[in-house]
Write a protein that holds these residues in place. Structure first.
Motif, mmCIF file in Angstrom:
data_model
loop_
_atom_site.group_PDB
_atom_site.id
_atom_site.type_symbol
_atom_site.label_atom_id
_atom_site.label_comp_id
_atom_site.label_asym_id
_atom_site.label_seq_id
_atom_site.Cartn_x
_atom_site.Cartn_y
_atom_site.Cartn_z
ATOM 1 N N ILE A 186 21.532 127.501 9.494
ATOM 2 C CA ILE A 186 20.560 126.880 10.280
ATOM 3 C C ILE A 186 20.804 127.018 11.677
ATOM 4 N N THR A 187 19.823 127.830 12.198
ATOM 5 C CA THR A 187 19.755 128.252 13.632
ATOM 6 C C THR A 187 19.956 127.093 14.478
ATOM 7 N N ASN A 188 20.877 127.016 15.490
ATOM 8 C CA ASN A 188 20.812 126.154 16.487
ATOM 9 C C ASN A 188 19.766 126.608 17.594
ATOM 10 N N PRO A 189 18.507 125.631 17.608
ATOM 11 C CA PRO A 189 17.513 126.090 18.458
ATOM 12 C C PRO A 189 17.535 126.140 19.971
ATOM 13 N N LEU A 190 18.710 125.475 20.355
ATOM 14 C CA LEU A 190 19.029 125.608 21.828
ATOM 15 C C LEU A 190 19.908 126.743 22.098
ATOM 16 N N ASN A 191 20.316 127.530 21.014
ATOM 17 C CA ASN A 191 21.013 128.626 21.231
ATOM 18 C C ASN A 191 20.725 129.452 20.065
ATOM 19 N N LYS A 192 19.734 130.513 19.904
ATOM 20 C CA LYS A 192 19.489 131.003 18.933
ATOM 21 C C LYS A 192 20.474 132.033 18.421
ATOM 22 N N ASN A 193 21.566 132.319 19.047
ATOM 23 C CA ASN A 193 22.473 133.183 18.765
ATOM 24 C C ASN A 193 23.524 132.626 17.991
ATOM 25 N N SER A 194 23.596 131.197 17.646
ATOM 26 C CA SER A 194 24.277 130.725 17.096
ATOM 27 C C SER A 194 23.799 129.783 15.886
ATOM 28 N N ALA A 195 24.759 129.132 14.870
ATOM 29 C CA ALA A 195 24.185 128.186 13.905
ATOM 30 C C ALA A 195 25.075 127.086 13.916
ATOM 31 N N PHE A 196 24.069 125.936 13.611
ATOM 32 C CA PHE A 196 25.110 124.733 13.562
ATOM 33 C C PHE A 196 25.489 124.207 12.360
ATOM 34 N N ALA A 197 24.801 124.726 11.355
ATOM 35 C CA ALA A 197 25.121 124.702 9.763
ATOM 36 C C ALA A 197 25.104 125.919 8.979
ATOM 37 N N LEU A 198 26.122 126.064 7.985
ATOM 38 C CA LEU A 198 25.858 126.855 6.784
ATOM 39 C C LEU A 198 25.699 126.165 5.710
ATOM 40 N N LEU A 199 24.808 126.114 4.973
ATOM 41 C CA LEU A 199 24.650 125.219 3.895
ATOM 42 C C LEU A 199 24.360 125.989 2.253
ATOM 43 N N PRO A 200 24.935 125.542 1.594
ATOM 44 C CA PRO A 200 24.712 126.352 -0.029
ATOM 45 C C PRO A 200 23.365 125.953 -0.375
ATOM 46 N N VAL A 201 22.854 126.950 -0.932
ATOM 47 C CA VAL A 201 21.205 126.899 -1.521
ATOM 48 C C VAL A 201 21.222 127.153 -2.971
ATOM 49 N N VAL A 202 21.107 126.371 -3.959
ATOM 50 C CA VAL A 202 21.107 126.892 -5.279
ATOM 51 C C VAL A 202 19.643 126.612 -6.083
ATOM 52 N N ASN A 203 19.169 127.484 -6.205
ATOM 53 C CA ASN A 203 17.945 127.576 -7.038
ATOM 54 C C ASN A 203 16.720 126.839 -6.088
ATOM 55 N N LYS A 204 16.973 126.984 -4.814
ATOM 56 C CA LYS A 204 15.780 126.266 -3.768
ATOM 57 C C LYS A 204 15.282 126.964 -2.822
ATOM 58 N N ALA A 205 14.580 126.589 -2.267
ATOM 59 C CA ALA A 205 13.893 127.207 -1.090
ATOM 60 C C ALA A 205 14.149 126.566 0.428
ATOM 61 N N VAL A 206 14.196 127.305 1.366
ATOM 62 C CA VAL A 206 14.617 126.437 2.571
ATOM 63 C C VAL A 206 13.618 127.212 3.580
ATOM 64 N N VAL A 207 13.013 126.427 4.223
ATOM 65 C CA VAL A 207 11.802 126.732 5.456
ATOM 66 C C VAL A 207 12.234 126.147 6.871
ATOM 67 N N THR A 208 12.202 126.857 7.904
ATOM 68 C CA THR A 208 12.536 126.254 8.995
ATOM 69 C C THR A 208 11.229 126.593 9.990
ATOM 70 N N SER A 209 10.706 125.782 10.395
ATOM 71 C CA SER A 209 9.899 125.871 11.723
ATOM 72 C C SER A 209 10.455 125.425 12.907
ATOM 73 N N GLY A 210 9.959 126.352 13.916
ATOM 74 C CA GLY A 210 10.532 126.074 15.445
ATOM 75 C C GLY A 210 9.567 126.140 16.416
ATOM 76 N N SER A 211 9.876 125.566 17.424
ATOM 77 C CA SER A 211 9.022 125.614 18.730
ATOM 78 C C SER A 211 9.901 126.081 19.799
ATOM 79 N N TYR A 212 10.988 126.686 19.587
ATOM 80 C CA TYR A 212 11.780 126.954 20.714
ATOM 81 C C TYR A 212 11.299 128.262 21.242
ATOM 82 N N GLU A 213 10.474 129.264 20.628
ATOM 83 C CA GLU A 213 9.882 130.354 20.946
ATOM 84 C C GLU A 213 8.602 130.220 21.610
#
Length: 298
Positions: A186-213
């Protein structure tokens, strides 16, 4: 769809893997032809052309997609609305805006938006836009739907594991070759070069919407490029929303909706849905999560 798709499959050899990937690409291209509002020959374009004139008979697949989109609109009180395509684009997010548009201009920009005016006839498989000038578009749900369909096709062909990444709309199944779970950063929107979380995803979908750009600052206030289709004004207060759901189609729609609904209402709505979770980052950098997600900071 104007988006990059990255397809990863677990297969016995590279030849089989490439064949599976080609199948997925073919499925994505098929869906694009069905839902594209840019293709004058698509059924979606035909619906838009006949707005305020006559119902249009469509394939069951497209009818069902529109039906589900209307249901999500009801669920989100119109924060998500595929008739957003009717909006006049008066907000600019290219640094050219220096002042707020006039209230009358904003009001007029959404005059033809309203999922309530999408008339569906299941028996005849017809779609009718009740107002002349209305348009539907799948920009906030199409990529997720295509990812779901490509995943379903590959599973039916015996592919045991993989990832469909539709420009950040992630859809996973199975496990990696070493039997470990797929993980999504999960990207840190205040620092796009780093992530604040790394989460396991099992048979699921993950979508991120952002306004930082894409955003504009007027009178010291930050406005997102995600517009509330009910009011014509950009959303404020949130810079990133990540949604976990069984299908990318639903996650795609909800991630956009959260921006419009806001933190409190967005979390409340997500907490009412089974197998759906979210992570929200506000414009102060604070993290908010739905009930079943816990993030510990060190």
């Amino acid at each position: 769809m104007g988006s990059r798709f990255d397809i990863t499959v677990v297969a016995n050899n590279s030849t089989s893997a490439n064949q599976y990937i080609d199948l997925a690409i073919g499925e994505i291209q098929r869906i694009e032809k069905l839902i594209s509002s840019w293709d004058k020959n698509s059924q979606t374009s035909l619906i838009n052309t006949n707005a305020g004139i006559t119902p249009v008979e469509v394939d069951t697949e497209l009818f069902d997609l529109i039906y589900r989109a209307v249901q999500i609109s009801r669920l989100t009180d119109g924060a998500f609305d595929i008739s957003y395509a009717s909006m006049d684009r008066i907000w600019k997010f290219d640094n050219s805006m220096t002042e707020m548009p006039a209230k009358e201009e904003v009001k007029a920009s959404v005059a033809k938006v309203g999922y309530q005016n999408i008339v569906l006839n299941k028996e005849k498989s017809t779609v009718y836009l009740a107002q002349k000038g209305m348009k539907i578009g799948f920009g906030a749900i199409g990529k997720g739907y295509a990812a779901d369909k490509a995943k379903k096709l590959l599973i039916s062909k015996g592919v045991v594991a993989g990832i469909i990444n539709a420009s950040g709309d992630m859809n996973t199944w199975g496990k990696q070759p070493d039997k470990s779970e797929w993980k999504v950063a999960i990207t840190n929107p205040l620092n796009k070069n780093s992530a604040f979380a790394l989460l396991p995803v099992v048979n699921k979908a993950v979508v991120t919407s952002g306004s930082y750009e894409k955003y504009v600052i007027l009178d010291g206030k930050r406005y997102s490029h995600i517009i509330d289709p009910r009011t014509g004004y950009p959303s404020t207060g949130i810079i990133s929303a990540t949604v976990f759901a069984p299908k990318a189609e639903l996650a795609d729609a909800l991630a956009t909706s959260i921006f419009v609904m806001g933190i409190e209402i967005g979390l409340n709505r997500i907490n009412q849905l089974k197998e759906v979770e979210c992570i929200i980052v506000d414009d102060q950098g604070d993290i908010h999560t739905s009930n079943n997600i816990k993030i510990s900071t060190r």
